[in-house]
Design a protein around this motif. Structure first.
Motif, PDB file in Angstrom:
ATOM      1  N   ILE A  39       0.864  -1.177   0.000  1.00 31.13           N
ATOM      2  CA  ILE A  39       0.000   0.000   0.000  1.00 31.13           C
ATOM      3  C   ILE A  39       0.902   1.229   0.000  1.00 31.13           C
ATOM      4  CG2 ILE A  39      -1.842   1.207   1.231  1.00 31.13           C
ATOM      5  CD1 ILE A  39      -2.500  -1.571   2.507  1.00 31.13           C
ATOM      6  N   ILE A  40       1.058   1.845  -1.168  1.00 33.64           N
ATOM      7  CA  ILE A  40       1.964   2.982  -1.346  1.00 33.64           C
ATOM      8  C   ILE A  40       1.180   4.146  -1.945  1.00 33.64           C
ATOM      9  CG2 ILE A  40       4.058   3.809  -2.490  1.00 33.64           C
ATOM     10  CD1 ILE A  40       4.986   0.872  -2.611  1.00 33.64           C
ATOM     11  N   ASP A  41       1.297   5.325  -1.327  1.00 25.78           N
ATOM     12  CA  ASP A  41       0.584   6.490  -1.844  1.00 25.78           C
ATOM     13  C   ASP A  41       1.380   7.189  -2.944  1.00 25.78           C
ATOM     14  OD1 ASP A  41       2.484   8.152  -0.623  1.00 25.78           O
ATOM     15  OD2 ASP A  41       1.126   8.861   0.942  1.00 25.78           O
ATOM     16  N   SER A  42       0.813   8.246  -3.482  1.00 21.90           N
ATOM     17  CA  SER A  42       1.445   8.954  -4.602  1.00 21.90           C
ATOM     18  C   SER A  42       2.745   9.653  -4.203  1.00 21.90           C
ATOM     19  CB  SER A  42       0.471   9.971  -5.194  1.00 21.90           C
ATOM     20  OG  SER A  42       0.065  10.894  -4.205  1.00 21.90           O
ATOM     21  N   ILE A  62      -6.353   4.244   1.276  1.00 22.73           N
ATOM     22  CA  ILE A  62      -5.521   4.880   2.306  1.00 22.73           C
ATOM     23  C   ILE A  62      -6.327   5.915   3.075  1.00 22.73           C
ATOM     24  CG2 ILE A  62      -3.541   6.417   2.669  1.00 22.73           C
ATOM     25  CD1 ILE A  62      -2.189   4.870   0.284  1.00 22.73           C
ATOM     26  N   LYS A  63      -7.076   6.751   2.365  1.00 24.17           N
ATOM     27  CA  LYS A  63      -7.893   7.772   3.028  1.00 24.17           C
ATOM     28  C   LYS A  63      -8.892   7.120   3.981  1.00 24.17           C
ATOM     29  CE  LYS A  63     -10.887  11.693   2.122  1.00 24.17           C
ATOM     30  NZ  LYS A  63     -11.520  12.526   1.114  1.00 24.17           N
ATOM     31  N   HIS A  64      -9.534   6.063   3.528  1.00 23.05           N
ATOM     32  CA  HIS A  64     -10.494   5.364   4.391  1.00 23.05           C
ATOM     33  C   HIS A  64      -9.796   4.801   5.632  1.00 23.05           C
ATOM     34  CE1 HIS A  64     -13.979   3.098   5.589  1.00 23.05           C
ATOM     35  NE2 HIS A  64     -13.216   2.028   5.706  1.00 23.05           N
ATOM     36  N   LEU A  65      -8.663   4.168   5.445  1.00 26.44           N
ATOM     37  CA  LEU A  65      -7.924   3.598   6.578  1.00 26.44           C
ATOM     38  C   LEU A  65      -7.483   4.685   7.552  1.00 26.44           C
ATOM     39  CD1 LEU A  65      -5.747   0.986   4.647  1.00 26.44           C
ATOM     40  CD2 LEU A  65      -7.698   0.480   6.142  1.00 26.44           C
ATOM     41  N   GLN A  66      -7.059   5.831   7.030  1.00 24.86           N
ATOM     42  CA  GLN A  66      -6.619   6.933   7.887  1.00 24.86           C
ATOM     43  C   GLN A  66      -7.760   7.514   8.713  1.00 24.86           C
ATOM     44  OE1 GLN A  66      -4.815   9.337   4.794  1.00 24.86           O
ATOM     45  NE2 GLN A  66      -2.759   8.813   5.510  1.00 24.86           N
ATOM     46  N   ASN A  67      -8.986   7.368   8.245  1.00 28.01           N
ATOM     47  CA  ASN A  67     -10.147   7.912   8.956  1.00 28.01           C
ATOM     48  C   ASN A  67     -10.713   6.957  10.007  1.00 28.01           C
ATOM     49  OD1 ASN A  67     -10.182  10.412   7.678  1.00 28.01           O
ATOM     50  ND2 ASN A  67     -11.294   9.590   5.929  1.00 28.01           N
ATOM     51  N   GLN A  68     -10.050   5.844  10.239  1.00 30.42           N
ATOM     52  CA  GLN A  68     -10.522   4.863  11.215  1.00 30.42           C
ATOM     53  C   GLN A  68      -9.761   5.024  12.519  1.00 30.42           C
ATOM     54  OE1 GLN A  68     -13.178   2.925  10.236  1.00 30.42           O
ATOM     55  NE2 GLN A  68     -12.936   4.271   8.460  1.00 30.42           N
ATOM     56  N   ASN A  69     -10.477   5.331  13.596  1.00 29.21           N
ATOM     57  CA  ASN A  69      -9.837   5.489  14.906  1.00 29.21           C
ATOM     58  C   ASN A  69      -9.098   4.231  15.331  1.00 29.21           C
ATOM     59  OD1 ASN A  69     -10.698   8.128  15.228  1.00 29.21           O
ATOM     60  ND2 ASN A  69     -12.598   7.514  16.248  1.00 29.21           N
ATOM     61  N   SER A  70      -9.635   3.068  14.985  1.00 25.87           N
ATOM     62  CA  SER A  70      -9.012   1.805  15.391  1.00 25.87           C
ATOM     63  C   SER A  70      -7.660   1.572  14.720  1.00 25.87           C
ATOM     64  CB  SER A  70      -9.945   0.633  15.092  1.00 25.87           C
ATOM     65  OG  SER A  70     -10.219   0.562  13.704  1.00 25.87           O
ATOM     66  N   LEU A  71      -7.367   2.341  13.662  1.00 27.89           N
ATOM     67  CA  LEU A  71      -6.112   2.156  12.929  1.00 27.89           C
ATOM     68  C   LEU A  71      -5.198   3.378  12.980  1.00 27.89           C
ATOM     69  CD1 LEU A  71      -7.452   0.417   9.692  1.00 27.89           C
ATOM     70  CD2 LEU A  71      -6.635  -0.637  11.803  1.00 27.89           C
TER      71      LEU A  71
END
Length: 160
Positions: A86-89, A137-146
């Motif tokens: 999982i690599i961003d731009s 990535i955006k979705h994962l970053q918005n998860q408190n558990s992660l």
């Protein structure tokens, strides 16, 4: 749910972690979370040599250290696409060293995102390809558990 793992530490001197012993417990956790009906494939290996070929599964989990795993996404069941890290731009790599106890939490978040946003009978690999790594990535970053996992990144060129 379909899954498989390499033999792990009992018989392989190259592995970092016990992939084969980890897999049944992980699947049990996912089934308890309500994901037993998914037809997606998860491949788990104990090191970067990837003997079980996790990149050919919809989700690959690769051992990176003792009880630590890297996630690989975007592989497809029909073998037309290989998954990758999982690599961003900007070249930042996410979920490179996830502790064993957090793997099911990450999978739960990914599966919920998939279930809420898939189109028709789309499978997970093609869903990931359609929405793209930026959205994942955006979705994962918005998860408190992660939150603790998504702040740690690495530049891929530093990894051999």
């Amino acid at each position: 749910m379909r899954s498989g793992a390499c033999v792990g530490r009992d018989t392989c001197r190259l592995t970092y972690t016990d992939s084969e012993k980890f897999e049944p417990g992980l699947i049990d956790q996912l089934e308890q979370m309500g994901w037993g009906d998914l037809k997606e494939a998860i491949g788990i290996v104990g090191c970067e040599r990837q003997c079980f070929r996790p990149s050919t599964k919809t989700i690959g989990i690769v051992g990176t250290g003792l009880n630590r795993y890297q996630f690989r996404l975007m592989g497809t069941e029909d073998a037309k696409h290989q998954g990758g890290p999982i690599i961003d731009s900007d070249g930042k790599m996410y979920l490179r060293s996830v502790p064993r106890e957090k793997v099911a939490v990450v999978l739960d978040v990914l599966f919920r995102f998939f279930r809420e946003n898939k189109k028709g009978d789309e499978d997970l690999g093609y869903f990931h390809r359609r929405v793209g790594l930026s959205a994942i990535i955006k979705h994962l970053q918005n998860q408190n558990s992660l939150s603790d996992l998504m702040t740690k990144t690495t530049k891929p060129e530093l990894i051999s």
